[in-house]
Design an enzyme around this catalytic site. Sequence first.
Site, PDB file in Angstrom:
ATOM      1  N   GLY A 150      17.082  23.292   1.025  1.00  0.00           N
ATOM      2  CA  GLY A 150      16.833  24.241  -0.041  1.00  0.00           C
ATOM      3  C   GLY A 150      17.845  25.365  -0.080  1.00  0.00           C
ATOM      4  N   CYS A 151      17.458  26.505   0.500  1.00  0.00           N
ATOM      5  CA  CYS A 151      18.291  27.701   0.378  1.00  0.00           C
ATOM      6  C   CYS A 151      19.589  27.615   1.170  1.00  0.00           C
ATOM      7  CB  CYS A 151      17.481  28.928   0.800  1.00  0.00           C
ATOM      8  SG  CYS A 151      16.105  29.249  -0.338  1.00  0.00           S
ATOM      9  N   VAL A 152      19.618  26.850   2.250  1.00  0.00           N
ATOM     10  CA  VAL A 152      20.873  26.669   2.985  1.00  0.00           C
ATOM     11  C   VAL A 152      21.855  25.875   2.140  1.00  0.00           C
ATOM     12  CG1 VAL A 152      21.952  25.600   5.001  1.00  0.00           C
ATOM     13  CG2 VAL A 152      19.827  26.894   5.270  1.00  0.00           C
ATOM     14  N   SER A 155      23.110  27.972  -0.771  1.00  0.00           N
ATOM     15  CA  SER A 155      24.045  29.003  -0.312  1.00  0.00           C
ATOM     16  C   SER A 155      25.370  28.394   0.097  1.00  0.00           C
ATOM     17  CB  SER A 155      23.435  29.775   0.864  1.00  0.00           C
ATOM     18  OG  SER A 155      22.237  30.425   0.474  1.00  0.00           O
TER      19      SER A 155
END
Length: 217
Positions: A150-152, A155
């Site tokens: 997800g957020c990794v 990013s």
Amino acid sequence: MSDRDSNYAGVYDRSVGFGERPALLMVDFAQAYFDPECPLYGGDGCANALSAGLELRRAARAAGVPVILTRVSYHPTGVDGGRFFEKAAPLEAFLPGRSTAEFADGLTPETDEVIVTKQYPSAFFGTSLAPMLTSMGCDSVLLTGLTTSGCVRASCVDAMSHGFRTLVVAEACGDRHSAPHEANLFDMNAKYADVVSLPETLAYLQRHACQTVKIVS
């Protein structure tokens, strides 16, 4: 060699390497992923990532490398989360007053560590992270956090898109299941970043500290 590996060999196997002026980015190590009562609970995958992330943080601080933490925080109505908040029900864990929105145990921010507050998956989207890193003279990002899929990953793509060498530290990223964790590490390494191990990153930070001392002296 598996079909997947043979399909990528010689196609998506280039390395960009470590940079000269890194920053350590720790994405969303929030209590939500460590509370068994929370829908975002990630079990051992997230616990192991936090342990590795904290080890990297100590090494980065010792080497004089800036440490940046991200957290998710929403308006009580969730309106600033837009379609992401509408789609992903577990994001309610990051509403004001929820203990699950706090930093994980062991990750109390230091006074010289920057906290980036975000509402969407990427640490870069809608935040001042990219210009801040540029103004600090950073050329690369050591990426850790939750969750890998997800957020990794979001990013990672944005760090690369902003022109930073991006190094994803495998052991310091975690997910609720090994399948999305491994699949996304594989794909990030193929297209957007170098996926590196904890030991080689610690060795890099130790070398970086020695070089910094040599330059200063």
